[in-house]
Scaffold this active site. Structure first.
Site, PDB file in Angstrom:
ATOM      1  N   ASN A 268       0.157 -21.656   3.199  1.00  0.00           N
ATOM      2  CA  ASN A 268       1.170 -21.181   4.138  1.00  0.00           C
ATOM      3  C   ASN A 268       0.431 -20.690   5.383  1.00  0.00           C
ATOM      4  OD1 ASN A 268       3.184 -19.921   5.536  1.00  0.00           O
ATOM      5  ND2 ASN A 268       3.821 -18.567   3.853  1.00  0.00           N
TER       6      ASN A 268
ATOM      7  N   ARG B 165       3.765 -25.027   3.078  1.00  0.00           N
ATOM      8  CA  ARG B 165       5.056 -24.490   3.499  1.00  0.00           C
ATOM      9  C   ARG B 165       5.224 -24.858   4.976  1.00  0.00           C
ATOM     10  NH1 ARG B 165       6.689 -18.684   5.709  1.00  0.00           N
ATOM     11  NH2 ARG B 165       8.911 -19.064   5.780  1.00  0.00           N
TER      12      ARG B 165
ATOM     13  N   HIS C 171      14.466 -19.787   4.283  1.00  0.00           N
ATOM     14  CA  HIS C 171      14.183 -19.257   2.932  1.00  0.00           C
ATOM     15  C   HIS C 171      14.624 -20.244   1.851  1.00  0.00           C
ATOM     16  CE1 HIS C 171      14.456 -14.781   4.361  1.00  0.00           C
ATOM     17  NE2 HIS C 171      13.196 -15.187   4.342  1.00  0.00           N
TER      18      HIS C 171
ATOM     19  N   HIS D 278      18.321 -12.821  -0.874  1.00  0.00           N
ATOM     20  CA  HIS D 278      16.865 -12.688  -0.696  1.00  0.00           C
ATOM     21  C   HIS D 278      16.668 -11.598   0.356  1.00  0.00           C
ATOM     22  CE1 HIS D 278      12.647 -14.361  -0.128  1.00  0.00           C
ATOM     23  NE2 HIS D 278      12.811 -13.512   0.878  1.00  0.00           N
TER      24      HIS D 278
ATOM     25  N   GLY E  59      14.158  -9.129   2.027  1.00  0.00           N
ATOM     26  CA  GLY E  59      12.792  -8.667   2.280  1.00  0.00           C
ATOM     27  C   GLY E  59      12.720  -8.208   3.721  1.00  0.00           C
TER      28      GLY E  59
ATOM     29  N   ARG F 115      14.799  -7.695  12.818  1.00  0.00           N
ATOM     30  CA  ARG F 115      15.760  -8.620  13.450  1.00  0.00           C
ATOM     31  C   ARG F 115      17.174  -8.071  13.329  1.00  0.00           C
ATOM     32  NH1 ARG F 115      13.968 -13.794  10.160  1.00  0.00           N
ATOM     33  NH2 ARG F 115      11.856 -13.023   9.909  1.00  0.00           N
TER      34      ARG F 115
ATOM     35  N   MET G  92      11.693  -0.752   4.411  1.00  0.00           N
ATOM     36  CA  MET G  92      12.803  -0.110   3.701  1.00  0.00           C
ATOM     37  C   MET G  92      12.358   1.123   2.908  1.00  0.00           C
ATOM     38  SD  MET G  92      15.965   0.089   3.219  1.00  0.00           S
ATOM     39  CE  MET G  92      17.093  -1.292   3.345  1.00  0.00           C
TER      40      MET G  92
ATOM     41  N   GLY H  45      11.361  -8.352  -1.543  1.00  0.00           N
ATOM     42  CA  GLY H  45      10.783  -7.015  -1.746  1.00  0.00           C
ATOM     43  C   GLY H  45      11.820  -5.926  -1.965  1.00  0.00           C
TER      44      GLY H  45
ATOM     45  N   GLU I 153       8.034 -18.491  -4.396  1.00  0.00           N
ATOM     46  CA  GLU I 153       8.030 -19.641  -3.499  1.00  0.00           C
ATOM     47  C   GLU I 153       6.810 -20.527  -3.725  1.00  0.00           C
ATOM     48  OE1 GLU I 153       8.966 -16.566  -0.594  1.00  0.00           O
ATOM     49  OE2 GLU I 153       9.983 -18.129   0.566  1.00  0.00           O
TER      50      GLU I 153
HETATM   51  P1  ADP Z   1       8.643 -10.567   3.564  1.00  0.00           P
HETATM   52  O1  ADP Z   1       9.973 -10.991   4.086  1.00  0.00           O
HETATM   53  O2  ADP Z   1       7.694 -10.155   4.634  1.00  0.00           O
HETATM   54  O3  ADP Z   1       8.074 -11.510   2.509  1.00  0.00           O
HETATM   55  P2  ADP Z   1       8.979  -8.779   1.288  1.00  0.00           P
HETATM   56  O4  ADP Z   1       9.853  -9.690   0.479  1.00  0.00           O
HETATM   57  O5  ADP Z   1       7.611  -8.511   0.801  1.00  0.00           O
HETATM   58  O6  ADP Z   1       8.944  -9.198   2.810  1.00  0.00           O
HETATM   59  O7  ADP Z   1       9.763  -7.394   1.403  1.00  0.00           O
HETATM   60  C1  ADP Z   1       9.273  -6.328   2.164  1.00  0.00           C
HETATM   61  C2  ADP Z   1      10.330  -5.230   2.116  1.00  0.00           C
HETATM   62  O8  ADP Z   1      10.509  -4.814   0.758  1.00  0.00           O
HETATM   63  C3  ADP Z   1       9.923  -3.999   2.910  1.00  0.00           C
HETATM   64  O9  ADP Z   1      11.015  -3.528   3.654  1.00  0.00           O
HETATM   65  C4  ADP Z   1       9.575  -3.009   1.800  1.00  0.00           C
HETATM   66  O10 ADP Z   1       9.795  -1.684   2.181  1.00  0.00           O
HETATM   67  C5  ADP Z   1      10.583  -3.420   0.750  1.00  0.00           C
HETATM   68  N1  ADP Z   1      10.246  -2.818  -0.545  1.00  0.00           N
HETATM   69  C6  ADP Z   1       9.178  -3.045  -1.326  1.00  0.00           C
HETATM   70  N2  ADP Z   1       9.204  -2.201  -2.401  1.00  0.00           N
HETATM   71  C7  ADP Z   1      10.302  -1.420  -2.263  1.00  0.00           C
HETATM   72  C8  ADP Z   1      10.903  -0.355  -3.010  1.00  0.00           C
HETATM   73  N3  ADP Z   1      10.345   0.074  -4.120  1.00  0.00           N
HETATM   74  N4  ADP Z   1      12.038   0.195  -2.547  1.00  0.00           N
HETATM   75  C9  ADP Z   1      12.608  -0.232  -1.408  1.00  0.00           C
HETATM   76  N5  ADP Z   1      12.107  -1.228  -0.659  1.00  0.00           N
HETATM   77  C10 ADP Z   1      10.980  -1.814  -1.077  1.00  0.00           C
END
Ligand code: ADP
Length: 399
Positions: free
Chosen positions: A13, A87, A176, A203, A205, A236, A279, A330, A385
């Site tokens: 990627n 990717r 995604h 999804h 994140g 965003r 988050m 996430g 992924e």
């Molecule tokens: P990306 O889109 O960059 O792949 P991810 O899927 O890794 O992102 O998600 C990142 C997000 O997940 C961040 O906002 C992070 O704070 C959130 N996150 C990870 N662990 C937790 C948690 N335990 N509680 C709340 N949010 C979380």
């Protein structure tokens, strides 16, 4: 350890200054992973995680994509890949599934930079770098947009003059896709309900999107021509009034580039909370009554959940039948609070959540969290992924 990885497939990627990679065995039981970052700079380096989980850091000052890939291949040692799956962010209307890289495919990926100016050029650089080092190694492009090519016109067209679609291909593409494909397939594997299956996939994140999937086909999704449309995300804005651009230009004298930067990089959780795009941070400030930004952080979380629930509810219109909702990414995989709040937003759907099960799902756990009384199922499924790209790569090449 040397022969553990069967049919090792390298998943790559490429970003403009980074390469994330994973060498994955056919049965998905073994994987070597890593990331090259800061490419082109003095502090370029590779963080490599071996089969046994041990991490190595290697400095590669000034390395470009090609020299970083040479180093990555040497770190893989005798685990040589049989194929490489890339990717690729945008496959336009041309690619509705993964394809083997040919000179024509590569030139199409480059041409589609008009739709993904930040991503497709970097993806093409990665493909060319592998080609120049290992000209005989088969390569496959797996597109983020491909899974959504099954959307019907009523979902993918914008209500703008038809010439803009016919001549300039202005339409909704969705993103995604690899994640939504993996999650919907996995949900249909693990549910005890007989098909046909209709899933709402969230999804969530840094980038977030929701998709309605019926019998393995995407019928509608929240992202559009670009990944800015839809949900509120880390930085965003998601959906805004399309007249916002002209309004900001007229009233504040901002250029289109400045507006684009604000809506993509300074909005979302970061913009509303004023403190962070993450988050975890926003949730913890929202819970801290002594923090000066507590109210802003709480509103950011509330908006995030409201919009996610609203989008999921509206996407149910695309499905002939609803089996359940899948949370991932996430936020979706880790935050029981956010999941519960989104389900509360969807209160007319007769979703019944098992609090204990919900609280137990985080850190890569897969499982359901609905009660026996719930009208629809609720699942947490960690997305994968890389595995999906490796699987599609082998399928395209018949390996
Ligand atoms: P990306 O889109 O960059 O792949 P991810 O899927 O890794 O992102 O998600 C990142 C997000 O997940 C961040 O906002 C992070 O704070 C959130 N996150 C990870 N662990 C937790 C948690 N335990 N509680 C709340 N949010 C979380």
């Amino acid at each position: 350890m040397s022969n553990v990885i069967t049919k090792p497939t390298l998943v790559v990627n490429c970003g403009s200054s980074s390469i994330k990679y994973a060498l994955i065995s056919e049965d998905n039981q073994h994987r070597i992973t890593g990331m090259a970052e800061n490419l082109g700079l003095d502090n370029a380096r590779i963080v490599h995680k071996c089969l046994d989980g041990k991490k190595t850091e290697v400095d590669i000052p000034g390395a470009n994509h090609k020299s970083a890939l040479v180093k990555i291949m040497s770190l893989l040692g005798n685990q040589s890949p049989i194929a490489v799956g890339h990717r690729v962010v945008h496959g336009g209307r041309e690619f509705s599934s993964a394809v083997e890289i040919t000179p024509h495919v590569l030139s199409e990926i480059k041409r589609l930079k008009e739709l993904a100016p930040l991503h497709n050029p970097a993806n093409a650089i990665g493909i060319e770098a592998v080609q120049s080092i290992y000209p005989d190694l088969p390569q496959v492009g797996v597109f983020d947009t491909a899974f959504h090519q099954t959307m019907p016109p009523k979902a993918y067209r914008y209500a703008i003059p038809k010439e803009m679609y016919e001549k300039d291909f202005i339409r909704r593409y969705g993103f995604h896709g690899t994640s939504h494909a993996y999650l919907s397939h996995r949900a249909s594997q693990i549910t005890e309900q007989q098909g046909p299956h209709g899933w709402l996939i969230a999804h969530l994140g840094n980038g977030s999107s929701t998709t309605a999937v019926y019998e393995g086909k995407s019928l509608d999704t929240s992202m559009g021509l670009t990944p800015l449309e839809g949900l509120m995300m880390g930085t965003r804005c998601g959906d805004v009034d399309p007249s916002l651009h002209i309004h900001l230009k007229r009233t504040m004298g901002l250029s289109l580039e400045q507006i684009d930067e604000i809506l993509n990089k300074k909005s979302g959780l970061l913009g509303v909370s004023g403190v962070s795009n993450d988050m975890r941070t926003v949730e913890s400030i929202a819970n801290d009554n002594s923090h000066p930004d507590q109210k802003n952080a709480e509103l950011a979380v509330e908006m995030f959940c409201y919009r996610a629930g609203k989008y999921l509810a509206s996407l149910s219109c695309a499905l002939p039948h609803l089996t359940g909702i899948v949370f991932s990414g996430g936020i979706g995989e880790n935050s029981a609070t956010i999941r519960a709040r989104i389900i509360e937003v969807m209160r007319h759907f007769s979703l019944d959540l098992d609090e204990q099960k919900n609280d137990s799902l985080y850190g890569g756990e897969e499982g359901s969290f609905h009660t026996a009384d719930s009208k629809y199922e609720l699942w947490v499924i960690p997305t994968d992924e890389e595995y999906q790209i490796a699987k599609e790569t082998r399928a395209v090449l018949g390996l």
